[in-house]
Design a protein around this motif. Structure first.
Motif, PDB file in Angstrom:
ATOM      1  N   ILE A   1      -5.511   9.078  -0.729  1.00 53.59           N
ATOM      2  CA  ILE A   1      -3.732   8.682  -1.040  1.00 53.59           C
ATOM      3  C   ILE A   1      -3.194   7.754  -0.711  1.00 53.59           C
ATOM      4  N   ILE A   2      -4.136   7.207   0.188  1.00 55.42           N
ATOM      5  CA  ILE A   2      -3.745   5.579   0.401  1.00 55.42           C
ATOM      6  C   ILE A   2      -4.653   4.577  -0.239  1.00 55.42           C
TER       7      ILE A   2
ATOM      8  N   VAL B   1       0.773  -1.176   0.498  1.00 51.03           N
ATOM      9  CA  VAL B   1      -0.087  -0.358  -0.092  1.00 51.03           C
ATOM     10  C   VAL B   1       0.644   1.283   0.213  1.00 51.03           C
ATOM     11  N   ALA B   2       2.131   1.020   0.538  1.00 49.00           N
ATOM     12  CA  ALA B   2       2.926   2.664   1.227  1.00 49.00           C
ATOM     13  C   ALA B   2       3.288   2.575  -0.352  1.00 49.00           C
ATOM     14  N   GLU B   3       4.317   1.595  -1.133  1.00 52.72           N
ATOM     15  CA  GLU B   3       4.543   1.620  -2.347  1.00 52.72           C
ATOM     16  C   GLU B   3       3.584   1.919  -3.905  1.00 52.72           C
ATOM     17  N   HIS B   4       2.936   1.920  -3.536  1.00 55.05           N
ATOM     18  CA  HIS B   4       1.529   2.257  -4.636  1.00 55.05           C
ATOM     19  C   HIS B   4       0.858   3.659  -4.683  1.00 55.05           C
ATOM     20  N   ALA B   5       0.835   3.791  -3.145  1.00 52.93           N
ATOM     21  CA  ALA B   5       1.319   5.482  -2.649  1.00 52.93           C
ATOM     22  C   ALA B   5       2.100   6.995  -2.888  1.00 52.93           C
TER      23      ALA B   5
ATOM     24  N   VAL C   1       1.588   6.147   5.448  1.00 51.75           N
ATOM     25  CA  VAL C   1       0.427   5.165   5.471  1.00 51.75           C
ATOM     26  C   VAL C   1      -0.804   5.013   6.360  1.00 51.75           C
ATOM     27  N   ILE C   2       0.328   4.539   8.095  1.00 50.37           N
ATOM     28  CA  ILE C   2       0.249   4.483   8.790  1.00 50.37           C
ATOM     29  C   ILE C   2      -1.168   5.744   9.780  1.00 50.37           C
ATOM     30  N   GLN C   3      -0.154   6.725   9.543  1.00 46.06           N
ATOM     31  CA  GLN C   3      -0.754   8.269   9.771  1.00 46.06           C
ATOM     32  C   GLN C   3      -2.103   8.718   9.400  1.00 46.06           C
TER      33      GLN C   3
END
Lengths: 249, 479
Positions: free
Chosen positions: A148-149, A108-112, A119-121
């Motif tokens: 965004i995520i 998910v982080a890479e995608h965003a 992402v957690i934030q």
């Protein structure tokens, strides 16, 4: 806003239809009407089921009928927008965003194009409105996640997503109250038992409540998993002015 | 102490009137699919009408009683026997500790119910004893009953007076009807369908799909077109909703349905017609007809008043006969002079199984003539004509044994998810060996050979719809 319409739904239910779109204000009116009907204790009504833009009312045909209920419910449709007396209940759900519990967090982080921390934030920032419960027992349809995520579902669903998993599908986020197959991107897990048939409230929340995700460490997760969390500790009741008339989000 | 399951059947679960009040939290109500039949069974044994009993789908289960009690069986004909002796449905039966109750595959319908006086000792989960197998919730450990399981009685009452009721639900004889008519209250969402599509829905014929289950009955037939392909914003589903997914093949939502749905709903089957639908086997023809809300509610009230009257009648009967201790043996029920449908079908079975070819009986009420040779008497049961075509064993060098379908459904020669046939022509099979399977309501039932022999021919094709008792294959017996 336009006046809601009441229609029959079979011989033991009716539906109150609000404006045909997904919208916080409309959903809050559905919830407001549901609460009013519950408080009135109208003869023959056995359950009210709020959804995005409809309130389904189940009734016992032996105690009442459709036309009697029209007369009972019509007066309650007035002034549904005056939500000033409505209290806001936030349920804080501790979530451990550790990669052992959130196998898709990195993706998910890479995608965003963000870091895992970002992402957690973003995921734990908003108070998510529960539009309705459905799909699975206790599964909450939450609005609105930061786009965004967002990330599409997995191409092939996992056969078993464990109870407590927190995930992302498209621009939706949700929690699994019980184990189920599914294609959601799993980014973490809560140690709280979202469903417990033996608890006074088997499900901790209902439509109209808000969910707030609070990030916790793996140690905290393990501590909380081994003890039974007191459901009451998760509730934050906000009564008042930050909501209702002055709420212009 | 209560019952021990000696034969599980295909899908037997504990069900009551459902886990009501939790749909708002996403829980299906579950509960008896044919609630009227369960209620009638409960009323017969003096229970509250919504007490939990057992629901058997497509095939029956068998039970060893470890404690005496009074029971009643309702729903589809399940050919119950106590210690091998046939007993009737729709009346109280006293069963002693040590007795075995067996039931066979269901005919004329897909669901049968057993109520036990004083109820079953099953814990309530969220106000209900109903089983949701999908969520492993409630009932007996959240699952279907298995051979070896034991369930205790709560307050057994083996001394109930005998009660019978000459009431048979209107679907009992519906398998003689070519088309089942189901009345539907049109939904407000009917606007999402063109006038032509809505009219077609009420004119065309649909058949019950074998992919039906406790969540919903799927129907195959002419495609119902929606005006726009736009999704409906999800809302609560209602029992009996006729949902139309994009493929245009309607699904009627039932006890284990998902609590919310986003497909257009064309109408809702009226409550009194739900039992008629759920008792249909796959392949049955259905036609929908519109009914007004007022008429539907009137029918529902009428049915409720009827159940109330039966209930009151038995309650009074209990009070007036409480002190008399007359025999209440439900197993001996031939003295009463009434010719119920049950008694006639018992008689037909008795004659059918005997070496008699002709039987006639006449009294003030009824004239019965059963003739196995005369083709005009075909209506007494399919088994008669089938048996007639069987060659006489004494005349054939080898005995030809016909293997018949144990239930209505789709016959398959290969195991689930496999393409290789279990047996083919010329194969040698042994008694008890699985030779194929019949699938109904998403449940698969093994067909076994009664005797050893060589497979001579298949009477039906792979994937073909078979009736109860229809010959599936012929064996050349080696015994």
């Amino acid at each position: 806003m336009s006046q809601p319409e009441i229609v029959p739904a079979g011989d033991q239910a009716l539906k109150v239809l609000f404006e045909n779109k997904i919208d916080r204000k409309i959903n809050q009116r559905v919830k407001q009407l549901s609460d009013r009907i519950s408080r009135k204790k109208i003869t023959g009504i056995t359950e009210t089921i709020p959804a995005f833009r409809t309130l389904t009312v189940l009734y016992d045909t032996l105690q009442t009928d459709y036309h009697t209920l029209l007369l009972d419910i019509q007066p309650l449709l007035a002034d549904l927008d005056e939500t000033s007396r409505l209290r806001k209940r936030i349920i804080e759900i501790p979530v451990c965003y550790d990669e052992t519990l959130g196998p898709d967090l990195q993706a998910v982080a890479e995608h965003a194009g963000l870091s895992v921390e970002e992402v957690i934030q973003l995921h734990s920032e908003p108070d998510y409105l529960i539009y309705m419960l459905g799909f699975l027992p206790g599964f909450a349809y939450l609005g609105e996640m930061n786009p965004i995520i967002s990330m599409p579902r997995l191409a092939s669903p996992r056969l078993n997503i464990p109870a407590g998993a927190v995930g992302i599908a498209g621009d939706q986020t949700g929690m699994y109250p019980m184990a189920s197959p599914g294609g959601w991107r799993i980014i973490g897990s809560t140690p709280v038992k979202l469903f417990d048939a033996d608890r006074e409230s088997p499900i901790l929340y209902e439509a109209g409540d808000y969910i707030r995700f609070r990030p916790i460490s793996l140690n905290e997760y393990e501590d909380m998993s081994s003890q039974n969390t007191n459901a009451e500790d998760l509730y934050h009741i906000v009564k008042e002015d930050s909501f209702g008339d002055k709420d212009n989000e | 102490m209560g019952i021990r399951i000696t034969n599980s059947g295909m899908h037997t679960t504990v069900q009551d009137s459902g886990r009501n009040g939790f749909q708002r939290y996403g829980f299906s109500a579950s509960g008896a699919m044919d609630l009227t039949s369960l209620r009638l069974a409960n009323i017969l044994v003096g229970n509250e009408r919504d007490e939990a009993g057992l629901e058997m789908i497509v095939t029956g289960s068998s039970f060893l009683f470890t404690q005496s009690n009074t029971i009643a069986l309702t729903g589809a004909e399940c050919r119950p026997k106590i210690n091998g002796k046939p007993v009737k449905m729709y009346q109280t039966l006293k069963i002693d500790a040590g007795d075995e109750l067996t039931t066979g595959s269901l005919k004329g319908g897909t669901l049968a119910y057993i109520a036990f006086a004083g109820g079953l000792d099953i814990p309530e989960v969220m106000t209900s004893r109903s089983t949701s197998t999908r969520y492993s919730l409630g009932g007996f450990h959240g699952r279907t009953l298995e051979t070896g399981d034991s369930i205790a009685f709560r307050k057994p009452d083996p001394s109930l007076n005998k009660r019978t009721r000459d009431f048979l639900p209107d679907w009992v004889n519906q398998d003689t009807e070519d088309i089942i008519h189901l009345r539907v209250i049109p939904a407000s969402m009917i606007e999402l369908f063109s006038e032509k599509a809505a009219a077609g829905f009420f004119e065309k014929e649909y058949t019950v799909s074998s992919r039906s289950d406790r969540m919903g009955y799927r129907l195959d037939g002419p495609k119902i077109e929606t005006i726009s392909q736009e999704a409906v914003i999800s809302e609560a589903t209602v029992l009996g909703d006729v949902q139309v997914p994009p493929n245009g093949q309607p699904i009627v939502l039932l006890a284990d349905r998902q609590t919310t749905g986003g497909y257009p709903v064309i109408g809702t089957v009226c409550t009194v017609d739900i039992p008629r639908l759920v008792q249909c086997y796959p392949g049955k023809s259905i036609q929908f007809e519109p009914i007004t809300l007022k008429k539907a509610q009137h029918l529902l009230k009428k049915q409720e008043r009827f159940l109330k009257r039966v209930e009151t009648y038995f309650k009074n009967q209990k009070e007036t006969t409480e002190n008399t201790s007359e025999a209440t043996d439900g197993k001996d029920n031939q003295e009463d002079g009434d010719w119920s449908a049950d008694r006639i079908s018992d008689l037909i079975e008795t004659v059918d199984a005997s070496s008699l070819n002709y039987f006639s009986y006449e009294d003030e009420q009824i004239k019965i003539r059963l003739d196995k040779q005369n083709p005009q008497s075909k209506e007494v049961g399919r088994n008669v004509s089938e048996r007639k075509t069987r060659p006489e064993p004494a005349l054939a060098p080898f005995e030809t044994v016909t293997i018949s379908s144990p239930l209505v459904g789709l016959f398959y020669t290969s195991p689930e998810n496999k393409d290789t046939p279990i047996v083919k022509e010329g194969d040698r099979v042994t008694a008890g060996q699985i030779v194929g399977r019949v699938e109904a309501l998403k449940l698969s039932y093994d067909v076994t050979a009664d005797k050893s022999g060589i497979v001579r021919s298949f009477q039906v094709n792979d994937g073909q719809m078979v009736e109860y008792g229809q010959p599936i294959m012929e064996l050349e017996s080696e015994e």
